[in-house]
Design a protein around this motif. Sequence first.
Motif, mmCIF file in Angstrom:
data_model
loop_
_atom_site.group_PDB
_atom_site.id
_atom_site.type_symbol
_atom_site.label_atom_id
_atom_site.label_comp_id
_atom_site.label_asym_id
_atom_site.label_seq_id
_atom_site.Cartn_x
_atom_site.Cartn_y
_atom_site.Cartn_z
ATOM 1 N N SER A 181 0.827 -1.205 0.000
ATOM 2 C CA SER A 181 0.000 0.000 0.000
ATOM 3 C C SER A 181 0.863 1.257 0.000
ATOM 4 N N VAL A 182 1.872 1.273 0.840
ATOM 5 C CA VAL A 182 2.770 2.433 0.880
ATOM 6 C C VAL A 182 3.450 2.618 -0.473
ATOM 7 N N GLY A 183 3.899 1.520 -1.075
ATOM 8 C CA GLY A 183 4.561 1.606 -2.375
ATOM 9 C C GLY A 183 3.649 2.133 -3.470
ATOM 10 N N LEU A 184 2.393 1.710 -3.456
ATOM 11 C CA LEU A 184 1.438 2.187 -4.452
ATOM 12 C C LEU A 184 1.203 3.689 -4.318
ATOM 13 N N HIS A 185 1.095 4.166 -3.087
ATOM 14 C CA HIS A 185 0.918 5.611 -2.876
ATOM 15 C C HIS A 185 2.174 6.384 -3.301
ATOM 16 N N ALA A 186 3.325 5.808 -3.038
ATOM 17 C CA ALA A 186 4.566 6.475 -3.432
ATOM 18 C C ALA A 186 4.658 6.605 -4.950
ATOM 19 N N ARG A 187 4.150 5.603 -5.678
ATOM 20 C CA ARG A 187 4.177 5.674 -7.150
ATOM 21 C C ARG A 187 3.296 6.802 -7.667
ATOM 22 N N ILE A 188 2.202 7.073 -6.982
ATOM 23 C CA ILE A 188 1.361 8.203 -7.378
ATOM 24 C C ILE A 188 2.169 9.497 -7.289
ATOM 25 N N VAL A 189 2.887 9.666 -6.193
ATOM 26 C CA VAL A 189 3.683 10.881 -6.014
ATOM 27 C C VAL A 189 4.795 10.958 -7.059
ATOM 28 N N ASP A 190 5.436 9.838 -7.338
ATOM 29 C CA ASP A 190 6.495 9.823 -8.354
ATOM 30 C C ASP A 190 5.960 10.317 -9.695
ATOM 31 N N ALA A 191 4.780 9.826 -10.058
ATOM 32 C CA ALA A 191 4.194 10.208 -11.344
ATOM 33 C C ALA A 191 3.793 11.683 -11.349
ATOM 34 N N ALA A 216 0.616 8.109 -16.048
ATOM 35 C CA ALA A 216 1.150 7.274 -14.970
ATOM 36 C C ALA A 216 0.469 7.583 -13.645
ATOM 37 N N ALA A 217 0.179 8.859 -13.397
ATOM 38 C CA ALA A 217 -0.507 9.243 -12.158
ATOM 39 C C ALA A 217 -1.908 8.653 -12.130
ATOM 40 N N ARG A 218 -2.567 8.707 -13.273
ATOM 41 C CA ARG A 218 -3.923 8.160 -13.373
ATOM 42 C C ARG A 218 -3.915 6.652 -13.098
ATOM 43 N N ASP A 219 -2.980 5.937 -13.736
ATOM 44 C CA ASP A 219 -2.902 4.486 -13.561
ATOM 45 C C ASP A 219 -2.513 4.114 -12.136
ATOM 46 N N ALA A 220 -1.598 4.877 -11.556
ATOM 47 C CA ALA A 220 -1.163 4.580 -10.190
ATOM 48 C C ALA A 220 -2.309 4.752 -9.200
ATOM 49 N N MET A 221 -3.130 5.755 -9.417
ATOM 50 C CA MET A 221 -4.276 5.954 -8.530
ATOM 51 C C MET A 221 -5.277 4.818 -8.698
ATOM 52 N N ARG A 222 -5.530 4.399 -9.929
ATOM 53 C CA ARG A 222 -6.439 3.273 -10.146
ATOM 54 C C ARG A 222 -5.938 2.024 -9.408
ATOM 55 N N ASN A 223 -4.646 1.767 -9.508
ATOM 56 C CA ASN A 223 -4.081 0.586 -8.854
ATOM 57 C C ASN A 223 -4.214 0.676 -7.337
ATOM 58 N N THR A 224 -4.041 1.875 -6.796
ATOM 59 C CA THR A 224 -4.138 2.063 -5.352
ATOM 60 C C THR A 224 -5.563 1.827 -4.868
ATOM 61 N N ILE A 225 -6.537 2.378 -5.569
ATOM 62 C CA ILE A 225 -7.939 2.163 -5.203
ATOM 63 C C ILE A 225 -8.303 0.686 -5.338
ATOM 64 N N GLY A 226 -7.828 0.061 -6.392
ATOM 65 C CA GLY A 226 -8.108 -1.358 -6.605
ATOM 66 C C GLY A 226 -7.529 -2.227 -5.505
ATOM 67 N N HIS A 227 -6.354 -1.869 -5.032
ATOM 68 C CA HIS A 227 -5.723 -2.635 -3.953
ATOM 69 C C HIS A 227 -6.570 -2.554 -2.681
ATOM 70 N N GLY A 228 -7.071 -1.368 -2.381
ATOM 71 C CA GLY A 228 -7.937 -1.231 -1.211
ATOM 72 C C GLY A 228 -9.197 -2.048 -1.337
ATOM 73 N N ARG A 229 -9.785 -2.041 -2.521
ATOM 74 C CA ARG A 229 -11.017 -2.823 -2.747
ATOM 75 C C ARG A 229 -10.737 -4.318 -2.593
ATOM 76 N N GLN A 230 -9.599 -4.773 -3.077
ATOM 77 C CA GLN A 230 -9.252 -6.193 -2.962
ATOM 78 C C GLN A 230 -9.129 -6.625 -1.509
#
Length: 245
Positions: free
Chosen positions: A202-212, A220-234
């Motif tokens: 989770s921390v890594g996914l949020h960090a990727r949003i900031v990197d983008a 990349a920012a859009r995709d990183a946010m989608r992945n982060t939300i998806g991880h929470g849902r999972q």
Amino acid sequence: MSSKFQRYTGATLSSHDQVARALGADIITGVYPPGTKIPPEADILERFGISRTVLREVLKTLTAKGLIVSKTRVGTKVLDEANWNMFDSDVLSWRVASGFNTEFRRDLTEIRLAIEPEAAALAAQRATPEQIALLRKRVEAMRDARDSRMAFAEADLAFHQVIGNASGNSLMRSISGVIETALVASFTMASPVDEDAEHEKSVGLHARIVDAIEAGDCDAARDAMRNTIGHGRQRIDRATDTKGD
């Protein structure tokens, strides 16, 4: 208890807030179905031990949130769910109190996916150096919150609020109540701090949003946010599968 999450627990609320929360939850859970009247004023006063002044303010609050309507010689009736302001933080918290069923979890994820990835993409265009630094700080706070669901949830919420601010879009900022509700689901059902691997992911996914965002890469920012939300849902889905819906 942080003030951000008091509305979900009922902690240290005023008399007005306590009564509004109780009546609002009764309406949302169907104790008072749409089209029916709420109890007479005298009954409510006796139930909660409040003054008429407090009750009037409570009814004004519930009216403003679209839950009830008062008419002369008719009384105070519960409105249909279509009238409820589901973007209101209090209404959302009362909905949380009635339980996270499959449909509601789906609704939360869909609205987040519709808005937050675009907010992240806009942030990649508009974020200031100060906002990027603040996002980094929030990620570190999430990293440090290894033993506290509350601390992680608060850092996570603050992170997404900075994204909303950095988007430069006032309407996107206004959905913070929806984000908070979704994060409360994680906090109460399946926080990443419960497992080291999930916490790190989770921390890594949020960090990727900031990197983008820092790189100015909208896609990349859009995709990183989608992945982060998806991880929470999972995480929530796995917890639900284990406990039963």
